[in-house]
Design an enzyme around this catalytic site. Structure first.
Site, mmCIF file in Angstrom:
data_model
loop_
_atom_site.group_PDB
_atom_site.id
_atom_site.type_symbol
_atom_site.label_atom_id
_atom_site.label_comp_id
_atom_site.label_asym_id
_atom_site.label_seq_id
_atom_site.Cartn_x
_atom_site.Cartn_y
_atom_site.Cartn_z
ATOM 1 N N ASP A 1 -5.008 2.376 3.052
ATOM 2 C CA ASP A 1 -5.789 1.347 3.741
ATOM 3 C C ASP A 1 -5.719 1.563 5.244
ATOM 4 O OD1 ASP A 1 -6.633 0.200 1.422
ATOM 5 O OD2 ASP A 1 -5.580 -1.702 1.682
ATOM 6 N N ARG B 1 -13.733 1.001 -3.973
ATOM 7 C CA ARG B 1 -13.289 1.328 -2.614
ATOM 8 C C ARG B 1 -12.916 2.809 -2.499
ATOM 9 N NH1 ARG B 1 -9.456 -3.866 -0.908
ATOM 10 N NH2 ARG B 1 -10.976 -5.487 -1.434
ATOM 11 N N ASP C 1 0.855 -1.183 0.000
ATOM 12 C CA ASP C 1 0.000 0.000 0.000
ATOM 13 C C ASP C 1 0.894 1.236 0.000
ATOM 14 O OD1 ASP C 1 -2.257 -1.671 0.341
ATOM 15 O OD2 ASP C 1 -1.997 -1.626 2.522
ATOM 16 N N ASP D 1 -1.740 -2.405 -4.327
ATOM 17 C CA ASP D 1 -2.916 -2.843 -3.568
ATOM 18 C C ASP D 1 -3.718 -1.602 -3.192
ATOM 19 O OD1 ASP D 1 -4.672 -4.575 -2.315
ATOM 20 O OD2 ASP D 1 -3.527 -4.670 -0.468
#
Length: 367
Positions: free
Chosen positions: A170, A224, A144, A166
């Site tokens: 996050d 997302r 990330d 990714d």
């Protein structure tokens, strides 16, 4: 049902002719976040202040950056220019740090892990080059750009994230009191996940994961934006511009914007959602702005009146109130904020979001 409105053409023309920025924004190390990162607690009575009051250090290499992000105590870490990580890797960030960029600061091929920490600020940095060609879905490396785990009081502001492996940002392992503001996310697949797993302890997770997203620019991303499990999220005054693209994981079309799962309480207001356009809409292909998902569904409500959202060439947004006629959460129980008029959001956000927009005048005399 497709939601279409007449001002789309004029908006597109406006965005085309506002490619030149309106100018830098004066910033200070004393700036305070808006949103959950501002909420005071017993151990942080002023909310998130980062390394304010600590030594100011300037870094120009990955080694210098890691030296200070992993040092104990307060530091204001100034990323001066471009830092390239070779090989690509993540570095840890300890508590009480402010990391700010100057001189078109970039971190290339590297990510920041904020784990078991508190009181961290990251501002005005462009992140790129963390896409792994041999791992297009992020299953092998799980890299990330910014990974927040078991941490609280984190402010991520005026950063740019381009096509990572990714997640871009996050937020996991029961992290809490976080604001993501004025950031730009470009050509990314899984942008921002809140909540590690459906299997987390629901009571503990329900007390954690308080996150605010405001004035962010999501450009040609897939999903997302964010996706929330458990907890609470306030999503306001963001601009979603969904063009056609070949995504990191092979998707051609962005899928959805904000998603709520596992009993999360999400309130979405004053955002501007722009789908793919008339041709795709008429063909029955459209972007889903808000989504209810998960083995246990979440709750999600939309602002009304002056707090309404705008939807162009989108599917009908999915909503699920906790109680009919009431928002899933009332952010003003936690902090004050001001909504910009939704019709102004595209220009405000395109002009103002992302790295390279802030000028820290006090750093000019600190070198």
């Amino acid at each position: 049902m497709l939601m279409r409105f007449s001002r789309v053409v004029s908006l597109v023309l406006l965005l085309v002719f506002t490619a030149v920025l309106t100018g830098a924004v004066k910033a200070s190390l004393n700036d305070k976040p808006v949103g959950f990162a501002s909420v005071p607690t017993a151990d942080l009575p002023e909310g998130t202040v980062g390394g304010l009051g600590g030594e100011i250090v300037f870094v120009r290499t990955a080694e210098e950056l890691e030296k200070y992000t992993t040092a104990e105590g307060k530091y204001v870490i100034v990323v001066d220019g471009t830092i390239v990580f070779e090989p690509k890797r993540e570095i840890k960030v300890l508590s009480d740090k402010t990391i700010v960029g100057i001189n078109d600061a970039k971190i290339v091929g590297g990510g920041l892990v904020i784990k078991d920490a508190q009181n961290v600020i990251i501002r005005n940095i462009h992140f790129e080059g963390f896409y792994m060609e041999d791992d297009p879905r992020g299953k092998k490396y799980d890299f990330d750009y910014i990974n927040v785990e078991n941490s609280h009081h984190i402010w991520i502001d005026h950063c740019t994230f381009v096509n990572g492996n990714d997640g871009a940002v996050d937020i996991k392992k029961y992290s809490n009191y976080i604001t993501v503001s004025w950031c730009k996310f470009v050509d990314h697949d899984k942008v921002s996940l809140v909540g590690s797993s459906d299997k987390e302890d629901p009571e503990q997770a329900g007390q954690a994961y308080k996150v605010t997203y405001h004035h962010n620019y999501f450009k040609n991303c897939i999903q997302r934006m964010p996706r929330i499990r458990f907890g609470m999220a306030h999503v306001f005054n963001n601009f979603y511009s969904m063009g056609l693209r070949t995504g990191v994981s092979g998707n051609v079309f962005p899928i959805y914007g904000v998603a709520s799962a596992m009993g999360a309480k999400v309130h979405v207001e004053g955002n501007y959602f722009m789908g793919y356009g008339a041709v795709m809409a008429e063909a029955g292909i459209a972007f889903l702005p808000t989504r209810i998902m998960g083995p246990v569904e979440g709750y999600l409500t939309l602002g009304e009146g002056d707090a309404k959202n705008e939807f162009y060439y989108c599917k009908e947004p999915e909503v699920r109130p906790v109680e009919e006629g009431k928002p899933a959460l009332d952010p003003r129980e936690y902090y004050d904020y001001t909504l910009d008029p939704v019709q102004d959001v595209p220009k405000i956000v395109v002009d103002g979001a992302g790295a390279g927009k802030l000028v820290f005048e006090e750093l000019n005399t600190a070198q």
